[in-house]
Design a protein around this motif. Sequence first.
Motif, PDB file in Angstrom:
ATOM      1  N   UNK A   1       0.960  -1.146   0.110  1.00 49.46           N
ATOM      2  CA  UNK A   1       0.003   0.137   0.054  1.00 49.46           C
ATOM      3  C   UNK A   1       0.898   1.148  -0.053  1.00 49.46           C
ATOM      4  N   UNK A   2       0.237   2.356  -0.572  1.00 52.70           N
ATOM      5  CA  UNK A   2       1.140   3.591  -0.769  1.00 52.70           C
ATOM      6  C   UNK A   2       0.290   4.445   0.611  1.00 52.70           C
ATOM      7  N   UNK A   3      -0.619   4.188   0.816  1.00 51.66           N
ATOM      8  CA  UNK A   3      -1.446   5.254   1.896  1.00 51.66           C
ATOM      9  C   UNK A   3      -0.943   5.040   3.317  1.00 51.66           C
ATOM     10  N   UNK A   4      -0.074   3.881   3.625  1.00 47.92           N
ATOM     11  CA  UNK A   4       0.432   3.616   4.869  1.00 47.92           C
ATOM     12  C   UNK A   4       1.560   2.794   4.777  1.00 47.92           C
ATOM     13  N   UNK A   5       2.579   2.680   6.009  1.00 51.16           N
ATOM     14  CA  UNK A   5       3.506   1.678   5.952  1.00 51.16           C
ATOM     15  C   UNK A   5       3.756   1.318   7.203  1.00 51.16           C
ATOM     16  N   UNK A   6       3.123   1.757   8.211  1.00 53.07           N
ATOM     17  CA  UNK A   6       3.331   1.119   9.794  1.00 53.07           C
ATOM     18  C   UNK A   6       2.046   0.512  10.309  1.00 53.07           C
ATOM     19  N   UNK A   7       2.236  -0.106  11.261  1.00 54.72           N
ATOM     20  CA  UNK A   7       0.860  -0.552  11.910  1.00 54.72           C
ATOM     21  C   UNK A   7      -0.215   0.527  12.391  1.00 54.72           C
ATOM     22  N   UNK A   8       0.369   1.582  12.937  1.00 57.26           N
ATOM     23  CA  UNK A   8      -0.182   2.816  13.627  1.00 57.26           C
ATOM     24  C   UNK A   8      -0.833   3.565  12.174  1.00 57.26           C
ATOM     25  N   UNK A   9      -0.048   3.684  11.232  1.00 57.00           N
ATOM     26  CA  UNK A   9      -0.466   4.418   9.995  1.00 57.00           C
ATOM     27  C   UNK A   9      -1.613   3.749   9.398  1.00 57.00           C
ATOM     28  N   UNK A  10      -1.669   2.135   9.363  1.00 59.52           N
ATOM     29  CA  UNK A  10      -2.628   1.377   8.848  1.00 59.52           C
ATOM     30  C   UNK A  10      -3.837   1.701   9.643  1.00 59.52           C
ATOM     31  N   UNK A  11      -3.872   1.717  11.035  1.00 60.47           N
ATOM     32  CA  UNK A  11      -5.126   2.023  11.899  1.00 60.47           C
ATOM     33  C   UNK A  11      -5.695   3.303  11.479  1.00 60.47           C
ATOM     34  N   UNK A  12      -4.734   4.509  11.494  1.00 61.51           N
ATOM     35  CA  UNK A  12      -5.254   5.805  11.248  1.00 61.51           C
ATOM     36  C   UNK A  12      -5.908   5.832   9.927  1.00 61.51           C
ATOM     37  N   UNK A  13      -5.445   5.004   8.954  1.00 61.33           N
ATOM     38  CA  UNK A  13      -6.015   5.169   7.712  1.00 61.33           C
ATOM     39  C   UNK A  13      -7.340   4.461   7.546  1.00 61.33           C
TER      40      UNK A  13
END
Length: 370
Positions: free
Chosen positions: A102-114
């Motif tokens: 994915x280009x919208x996130x790259x870390x676990x926290x960013x995934x949840x924020x997305x």
Amino acid sequence: MGDFYHDTGEGGLSEYHKKHGGDIVWELGTGYFGCRDEHGNFDPKQFADTAQSEQVKMTEIKLSQGAKPGHGGLLPGSKVTEEIARTRKVPAHEDCLSPAGHSAFSTPVELLEFAQHMRELSGGKPVGLKLCVGMPHEVMALGKAMLSTEIYPDFIVVDGAEGGTGAAPNELSDWVGMPLEDGLVMMQNMLVGTGLRKHIKLGASGKIYNGMGMAKHIALGADWCNAARAFMFSIGCVQAKRCDKGTCPTGITTQDPQRQRSLDIEIQSQRAALFHSKTLAALGEIVGSCGGVHPSELDPHQIITRIDAAQSKSIMEVHPFLPPNSLLDTPGDTAYCDWWEAASKDTFKPIKNLTDAMGTTLLAHKRGHY
């Protein structure tokens, strides 16, 4: 007709999904098809416009699938017709890439924020994740991120490595990713061991095709089961594995009008609906034979599995099942100790050398220290 929802897959939400008013789960993969800009990045406005449609009941972020976890895919330009291009928001007659990541996130926290951002854009509709479990520390990292942010996906669908598509590379399909049973138990243990299970529903998918398959995976922790291959069989798929070539002999995965004549919608739609109802009836009979009135009453202790030609064991002797909050209170006493310590909310990579750590644990075990 069948009274079940339809997951779109990552190919986008088409006019045909909407045509008959059925309930839809819109799946977003790495290509963000149907809600992407000209560079292939996630487009919030396009997503909001579609996700707020009455027929879209939930949205699902696809991290990976069992057939080819971590691989992505390419739809050849010869198959990117005008209608597919219109659905995916991509140029017609050009190769269409689904990137590996994915280009919208790259870390676990960013995934949840997305995921939280998607929930807001959809007007509060449920948002979940779909993945084929790879390394255990990645599952633990997801748990740590949820504990840190207090952002919880509404559901997680665990896909097994048994999952298939005729367009998958054989090596990945055969060898990469965890089987559904192992991945589901690991996800269930992470959620129970962190006290997060009450926030999240679990789905299971990966070669589930009958009532017993549903009963087994519900007993292991799933709240519901998804099926793809089985429904393909119900409408005539013979696993010719020509999905990417346009030469499907049963007309299901081809744009060739002559070959499409093999697909009789009037007949095969009834078969798909009947397959679903009969499978649920079989599940009901299994639940009743176990003395229950609802599948949620099924538990792991009811599953006996064969180890070899001479041995059978309770599945509770095969897999560890963690007590609530054990990863928070006594992680060192669990089978996931090293994985838990190697996990971080800020990266999907391990933060310590797992080879050395697990080698030390195994050596201590051999010496009788555990």
